[in-house]
Design an enzyme around this catalytic site. Structure first.
Site, mmCIF file in Angstrom:
data_model
loop_
_atom_site.group_PDB
_atom_site.id
_atom_site.type_symbol
_atom_site.label_atom_id
_atom_site.label_comp_id
_atom_site.label_asym_id
_atom_site.label_seq_id
_atom_site.Cartn_x
_atom_site.Cartn_y
_atom_site.Cartn_z
ATOM 1 N N HIS A 24 0.824 -1.204 0.000
ATOM 2 C CA HIS A 24 0.000 0.000 0.000
ATOM 3 C C HIS A 24 0.863 1.260 0.000
ATOM 4 O O HIS A 24 0.522 2.259 -0.627
ATOM 5 C CB HIS A 24 -0.895 0.020 1.239
ATOM 6 C CG HIS A 24 -1.983 -0.996 1.218
ATOM 7 N ND1 HIS A 24 -3.288 -0.703 1.568
ATOM 8 C CD2 HIS A 24 -1.990 -2.309 0.899
ATOM 9 C CE1 HIS A 24 -4.034 -1.796 1.459
ATOM 10 N NE2 HIS A 24 -3.261 -2.776 1.063
ATOM 11 N N GLN A 365 13.424 -4.648 -6.517
ATOM 12 C CA GLN A 365 12.771 -5.493 -7.517
ATOM 13 C C GLN A 365 12.753 -4.864 -8.904
ATOM 14 O O GLN A 365 12.964 -5.565 -9.912
ATOM 15 C CB GLN A 365 11.344 -5.831 -7.078
ATOM 16 C CG GLN A 365 10.623 -6.735 -8.054
ATOM 17 C CD GLN A 365 9.458 -7.437 -7.437
ATOM 18 O OE1 GLN A 365 9.610 -8.404 -6.700
ATOM 19 N NE2 GLN A 365 8.251 -6.948 -7.709
ATOM 20 N N HIS A 380 3.921 -14.145 -6.903
ATOM 21 C CA HIS A 380 2.655 -14.411 -6.219
ATOM 22 C C HIS A 380 1.498 -13.654 -6.854
ATOM 23 O O HIS A 380 0.349 -13.823 -6.454
ATOM 24 C CB HIS A 380 2.779 -14.028 -4.751
ATOM 25 C CG HIS A 380 2.997 -12.545 -4.534
ATOM 26 N ND1 HIS A 380 3.984 -11.827 -5.173
ATOM 27 C CD2 HIS A 380 2.341 -11.640 -3.767
ATOM 28 C CE1 HIS A 380 3.929 -10.560 -4.798
ATOM 29 N NE2 HIS A 380 2.940 -10.415 -3.958
ATOM 30 N N TRP A 383 -0.328 -7.010 -7.192
ATOM 31 C CA TRP A 383 -0.572 -6.064 -8.281
ATOM 32 C C TRP A 383 0.634 -5.181 -8.560
ATOM 33 O O TRP A 383 0.967 -4.886 -9.713
ATOM 34 C CB TRP A 383 -1.804 -5.219 -7.972
ATOM 35 C CG TRP A 383 -2.271 -4.331 -9.085
ATOM 36 C CD1 TRP A 383 -2.533 -2.995 -9.009
ATOM 37 C CD2 TRP A 383 -2.573 -4.699 -10.445
ATOM 38 N NE1 TRP A 383 -2.969 -2.509 -10.229
ATOM 39 C CE2 TRP A 383 -3.006 -3.544 -11.133
ATOM 40 C CE3 TRP A 383 -2.512 -5.912 -11.146
ATOM 41 C CZ2 TRP A 383 -3.372 -3.543 -12.471
ATOM 42 C CZ3 TRP A 383 -2.876 -5.913 -12.491
ATOM 43 C CH2 TRP A 383 -3.298 -4.742 -13.141
ATOM 44 N N ASN A 384 1.335 -4.731 -7.503
ATOM 45 C CA ASN A 384 2.529 -3.925 -7.733
ATOM 46 C C ASN A 384 3.573 -4.711 -8.518
ATOM 47 O O ASN A 384 4.158 -4.211 -9.483
ATOM 48 C CB ASN A 384 3.122 -3.461 -6.401
ATOM 49 C CG ASN A 384 2.224 -2.497 -5.667
ATOM 50 O OD1 ASN A 384 1.417 -1.810 -6.271
ATOM 51 N ND2 ASN A 384 2.350 -2.454 -4.354
ATOM 52 N N SER A 385 3.823 -5.951 -8.102
ATOM 53 C CA SER A 385 4.793 -6.790 -8.805
ATOM 54 C C SER A 385 4.372 -7.024 -10.255
ATOM 55 O O SER A 385 5.207 -7.043 -11.171
ATOM 56 C CB SER A 385 4.946 -8.135 -8.088
ATOM 57 O OG SER A 385 5.570 -7.980 -6.829
ATOM 58 N N GLU A 388 5.049 -3.959 -12.343
ATOM 59 C CA GLU A 388 6.496 -3.816 -12.556
ATOM 60 C C GLU A 388 6.986 -4.806 -13.614
ATOM 61 O O GLU A 388 7.833 -4.462 -14.446
ATOM 62 C CB GLU A 388 7.222 -4.017 -11.222
ATOM 63 C CG GLU A 388 7.008 -2.855 -10.264
ATOM 64 C CD GLU A 388 7.327 -3.183 -8.822
ATOM 65 O OE1 GLU A 388 7.107 -2.301 -7.966
ATOM 66 O OE2 GLU A 388 7.793 -4.309 -8.540
ATOM 67 N N ASP A 404 -6.586 -10.606 -4.434
ATOM 68 C CA ASP A 404 -6.838 -10.419 -5.858
ATOM 69 C C ASP A 404 -5.896 -11.219 -6.744
ATOM 70 O O ASP A 404 -5.999 -11.169 -7.971
ATOM 71 C CB ASP A 404 -6.724 -8.933 -6.209
ATOM 72 C CG ASP A 404 -5.374 -8.342 -5.817
ATOM 73 O OD1 ASP A 404 -4.730 -8.891 -4.907
ATOM 74 O OD2 ASP A 404 -4.966 -7.321 -6.396
ATOM 75 N N GLN A 405 -4.982 -11.975 -6.153
ATOM 76 C CA GLN A 405 -3.951 -12.658 -6.924
ATOM 77 C C GLN A 405 -4.495 -13.661 -7.947
ATOM 78 O O GLN A 405 -3.979 -13.724 -9.072
ATOM 79 C CB GLN A 405 -2.952 -13.328 -5.975
ATOM 80 C CG GLN A 405 -2.183 -12.326 -5.121
ATOM 81 C CD GLN A 405 -1.476 -12.965 -3.941
ATOM 82 O OE1 GLN A 405 -1.301 -14.182 -3.889
ATOM 83 N NE2 GLN A 405 -1.072 -12.145 -2.979
#
Length: 495
Positions: A24, A365, A380, A383-385, A388, A404-405
């Protein structure tokens, strides 16, 4: 409304409130800094005392009076009545106590900003900070919800809480059941819905999952009550055009695609980078190690800032990586790491196979994903990953777990065609080594369609976040909307 310093102009002041966890904090900080870059706008980021202290360990006590500035935005902590980093679960009475404490503390922040000549024009909150709704109402302030999940998840939650919930819940035990949601091009299988929705139907999930489901329900109820609530989505328009078009008719306050807010802007300095709540494992020299690997050879594995590995899953991942036979960089955080996992990693470090890979506790990352030696990202599906990976053009092996994954894995594999979804064990949720190896070979071995798709999305992502691009223009439209709500309109550098 307030005067700007000495030039007599108007300012628009945003208070951005974020739940103080890695996933977050970074999009919220990026959003606040991007807001502050607009002429006539100031922004303050507020997180819980516990997280504020981790962000600024060299500062003073981290109490409610402390304000830190990085020269662009200000940071001020708030108290949630516990200040120990714990989730606000427990009894209804305990949650109510912590919610009231949060409102009281943030109210003091609002008053302090007003006394400093920066009265708040709008409060922006990430998910899981429901007290901010009470804060906005108490002070008569416009409210914007910063949706830091896909727009597709926003649409799914909306319809789940507006007529589709019973049908989905009644089929929650059937992962292949398909539900057609208005606004989406194709039906979604139950296995593709956020885990909190599925768990509610099956009666599964832990206390935290039930708490988050309840808070999502409350959030949508409050948006129904207050038709002027604005929703900002951390996505870019072309990535989820269908979902954004589908949700906009239902949210009268406006929906603005302002992402991807975890991606550093082109040409930005180091100050634009991420804040890490975990220390990077710089002593291992992982960048130098990456430099020594062949192009598109390294398997990068990271399951984010919340999930931990059981001893069995860690063992399976190692088995899979050895089976692949490629160099690997694996992030295994110290927090939550069991002695069994420690022993397994120590054994791996002293084995003959250790030369093939490197295990670190945390890393930069974006820098890793940008490295030419990285071939794929085992993720995993945070959303951020995900954003990116798309911006850096790295194909993925999607291994979703909760929240949400599963939906993000669906988007990666079936909507965007940039990866392969790995199947976890039905009974224990463990990613088996053989399954990991199978998926990596599929992704790395496919330099055709997957690579072409990812290259196209990388180009679109960079166009979206470029200076003057769609996301910046959308953010400018949001600011103008707030200015009009605040009773004035000022010119910006985004017109």
């Amino acid at each position: 409304m307030a005067d700007r310093g000495g030039d007599g102009g108007r300012t628009c002041s945003f208070l951005v409130v974020a739940y103080g966890i890695q996933g977050h904090l970074n999009p919220a900080r990026s959003l606040a800094r991007r807001l502050a870059a607009i002429a006539g706008v100031t922004a303050t980021l507020s997180v819980q005392v516990f997280s504020h202290r981790r962000m600024f360990p060299a500062s003073s006590s981290g109490d409610e009076a402390e304000i830190v500035s990085d020269g662009v935005i200000s940071y001020v902590p708030f108290s949630d009545g516990q200040d120990d980093g714990s989730w606000p679960t427990g009894s209804d009475q305990e949650r109510a106590r912590r919610r009231a404490a949060t409102v009281d503390s943030l109210s003091a922040v609002v008053r302090r900003l007003a006394a400093a000549g920066r009265p708040v024009s709008c409060v922006v909150c990430t998910l899981n900070v429901p007290a901010v709704v009470d804060l906005a109402r108490a002070h008569g302030l416009p409210l914007a919800v910063y949706w830091i999940q896909p727009a597709t998840a926003l649409l799914a939650y909306y319809h789940y809480f507006h007529g589709q919930g019973e049908a989905i819940a009644s089929h929650a035990a059937d992962p292949a059941y398909q539900a057609a949601l208005p606004g989406l091009r194709r039906p979604l299988r139950v296995r593709d819905f956020p885990s909190f929705i599925v768990d509610e139907g099956t009666g599964g999930g832990d206390e935290l999952s039930r708490f988050i489901h309840q808070e999502f329900r409350r959030l949508f109820e409050q948006m129904d009550e207050d038709k002027k609530v604005i929703v900002l989505v951390n996505t870019f328009e072309v990535l989820e055009a269908t979902a954004l078009e589908g949700i906009r008719p239902y949210l009268d306050g406006g929906v603005f695609a302002v992402g991807a807010s975890t991606i550093p802007l082109p040409g930005a300095g180091e100050e634009e980078g991420r804040i890490d709540l975990f220390d990077q494992d710089v002593d291992t020299g992982y960048i130098a190690w990456l430099d020594a690997q062949p192009a598109r050879s390294v398997v990068y594995v990271s399951f984010g800032s919340l999930l931990t590995y059981s001893a069995r899953e860690a063992e399976e991942i190692l088995l899979g990586l050895r089976r692949i036979g490629r160099p690997y960089l694996w992030v295994v955080r110290l927090e939550g790491r069991s002695p069994e996992v420690d022993r397994l990693l120590l054994s791996e470090a002293t084995s003959a196979a250790a030369a093939e890979g490197m295990v670190v506790t945390w890393c930069d990352q974006v820098r890793v994903l940008s490295h030419p030696s990285v071939a794929c990202f085992v993720t995993h599906c945070g959303w951020n990953s995900t954003l990116e990976a798309v911006e850096c053009g790295v194909p993925v092996v999607a291994a979703p777990s909760w929240s949400d994954q599963p939906m993000i894995a669906h988007l990666l594999e079936e909507e965007w065609g940039v990866g392969v979804r790995a199947e976890r064990g039905a009974d224990d949720g463990v990613l088996a080594g053989a399954e990991l190896a199978r998926c990596v070979e599929l992704v790395v071995g496919d330099r055709g369609t997957t690579a072409t798709n990812m290259s196209a999305w990388k180009k679109r992502a960079r166009e979206a976040v470029a200076a003057g691009g769609p996301s910046e223009r959308s953010l400018g439209c949001f600011v103008k909307t707030v200015q009009e709500l605040d009773g004035f309109v000022i010119s910006t550098n985004l017109s």
